[in-house]
Enzyme design. Structure first.
Site, short mmCIF file in Angstrom:
data_model
loop_
_atom_site.label_atom_id
_atom_site.label_comp_id
_atom_site.label_asym_id
_atom_site.label_seq_id
_atom_site.Cartn_x
_atom_site.Cartn_y
_atom_site.Cartn_z
N HIS A 274 75.04 90.98 -1.12
CA HIS A 274 75.23 89.66 -1.70
C HIS A 274 73.93 88.87 -1.61
O HIS A 274 73.14 89.01 -0.67
CB HIS A 274 76.34 88.91 -0.97
CG HIS A 274 77.70 89.51 -1.16
ND1 HIS A 274 78.39 89.41 -2.34
CD2 HIS A 274 78.49 90.23 -0.32
CE1 HIS A 274 79.56 90.03 -2.23
NE2 HIS A 274 79.63 90.54 -1.01
N ALA A 298 74.86 90.73 9.04
CA ALA A 298 75.39 91.23 7.78
C ALA A 298 74.34 92.03 7.01
O ALA A 298 74.66 92.97 6.28
CB ALA A 298 75.90 90.07 6.93
N GLY A 302 74.31 96.01 5.18
CA GLY A 302 74.15 96.07 3.74
C GLY A 302 75.00 95.04 3.01
O GLY A 302 75.10 95.06 1.79
N LYS A 303 75.58 94.09 3.77
CA LYS A 303 76.43 93.09 3.14
C LYS A 303 75.63 92.00 2.45
O LYS A 303 76.08 91.40 1.47
CB LYS A 303 77.36 92.46 4.20
CG LYS A 303 78.34 93.44 4.83
CD LYS A 303 79.13 92.77 5.96
CE LYS A 303 80.12 93.75 6.57
NZ LYS A 303 80.89 93.12 7.69
N ILE A 304 74.45 91.70 2.99
CA ILE A 304 73.59 90.66 2.48
C ILE A 304 72.23 91.24 2.11
O ILE A 304 71.67 92.05 2.87
CB ILE A 304 73.40 89.53 3.52
CG1 ILE A 304 74.74 88.92 3.91
CG2 ILE A 304 72.45 88.45 2.99
CD1 ILE A 304 75.46 88.21 2.79
#
Length: 396
Positions: A274, A298, A302-304
């Site tokens: 994201h 995060a 790999g979320k951000i």
């Protein structure tokens, strides 16, 4: 001192004056501590998250709709096109129904005698009060609606909430009220609403009870996981940004953030995470109450997107304070955007994700290191966060 002048703005706010606008108050007075973070949150939301045509997802945790913030803040954000999809606790959606059905909730006190309230048939959510019959009548509405033929099948929660919102909208029209319910507004504006724990609310309880009476309604949680990932992937694959606006934490927060690991780690599709992260919370990371995902953490999942980390904001403020201020600021600063109506294209974006998964993802039997005796364990794969992953490591 000269080096500070070059790097940082001087801290000298204007005196607060009579009749000051919310936007002016935030820009000129909220300078430090969590006031400063709230000002940063407002600017992040308006200048980057809803700038252009970027995707914005919102997660809802905590008793926001009982406090009236569905009607006061969330619905206006949806109507303005500033929130494109939502993940909520089931409880927020259940109590949202009270407003859409024209039921009455009251501003009370957190210091009342709960034994007396129980005797008098009054329910208390901190300082929000309502009659016990509100629960019974809302339950009856849910049970009546889900007996309809269109509910007699398996569906994801976004479809379930869309259909439920249609009936809430019809009830609003009969009662002569409008824009009171998040579910009704989501139906009107094509905003998909998911819940990460379908059984963890009175809505889920009524669905479960009707299953004992041979209802065929069942929730497809697998479709939820893939559908939410498809929403994010559809935006990112066409070059748009993806932002998360997190109120509280808990399961809805993780369910929203896990869309990127689902795309990258599980499906093997190239992605970065994201782009923008805004959270309003009163939890702390050192006790585990922040759901293990500050923006920096995060990134490791790999979320951000790591390149966007400096722009991420965590505002340690009660959501019931932050949300109205951010909403007022955004509606004053930014013109409404064209509605994306993501629900209308749900099948198309789902199919797009499936095509990419079948192209890049693999299914293989991998021996776990504990199953190997006398054998060197396989070398674990690792994503390279410094550049776009090709997903090759997942295919070996």
């Amino acid at each position: 001192m000269s080096s500070l002048n070059k790097k940082f703005p001087r801290l000298l706010p204007e005196p607060i004056r009579k009749g000051m606008k919310v936007t002016d108050l935030i820009d000129s007075t909220f300078k430090a501590y969590n006031g400063g973070r709230l000002a940063e949150a407002c600017r992040l939301f308006t200048r980057k998250m809803i700038a252009g045509n970027g995707l914005v997802g919102m997660s809802l945790t905590g008793a926001l709709t009982p406090a009236g913030l569905g009607r006061a803040a969330i619905v206006p954000l949806m109507k303005a096109g500033f929130v494109d999809w939502i993940i909520s606790t089931g409880a927020n959606l259940y109590h949202d129904l009270h407003y859409g059905l024209g039921m009455h909730l009251f501003a009370g006190s957190p210091f009342l005698n709960d034994i007396e309230l129980r005797r008098d048939g009054v329910i208390r959510i901190y300082d929000v009060l309502f009659d016990y019959n509100v629960l019974l009548d809302t339950d009856a509405f849910v049970r009546h609606v889900i007996q309809g033929a269109e509910f007699q099948r398996t569906m994801a929660t976004d479809e379930f909430h869309y259909l439920l919102g249609k009936y809430v909208h019809e009830r609003e029209k009969k009662l002569g009220i409008k824009e009171t319910s998040v579910l009704s507004a989501a139906y009107q504006y094509g905003v998909p609403i998911f819940t990460s724990s379908p059984g963890d609310s009175s809505i889920g309880m009524n669905v479960a009870a009707m299953a004992l009476r041979d209802s065929q309604l069942a929730i497809d949680v697998n479709r939820d996981v893939n559908q939410t990932a498809a929403i994010v992937y559809a935006a990112k694959s066409r070059g748009s940004t993806s932002s998360v606006f997190i109120l509280g934490g808990g399961s809805p927060k993780n369910f929203m953030l896990q869309t990127e690991p689902q795309i990258q780690e599980v499906m093997g599709i190239e992605e970065r995470g994201h782009d923008y992260f805004l959270q309003c919370t009163d939890a702390r990371p050192d006790t585990g109450g922040l759901s293990g995902a500050t923006p920096a953490e995060a990134v490791s999942w790999g979320k951000i997107d790591p390149d966007s980390l400096p722009a991420c904001v965590v505002c340690y403020v009660d959501s019931t304070i932050a949300l109205p201020l951010i909403t007022a600021y955004a509606l004053s600063k930014v013109k409404p955007r064209k509605l994306k109506r993501l629900y209308d294209s749900r099948e198309k974006i789902y199919k797009k994700l499936c095509e990419q998964y079948f192209k890049h993802g693999t299914v293989e039997k991998t021996a776990h290191r504990t199953d190997l005796t006398g054998t060197k364990p396989p070398k674990p794969g690792r994503r390279n966060l410094s550049k776009r992953s090709t997903g090759a490591g997942l295919q070996k």
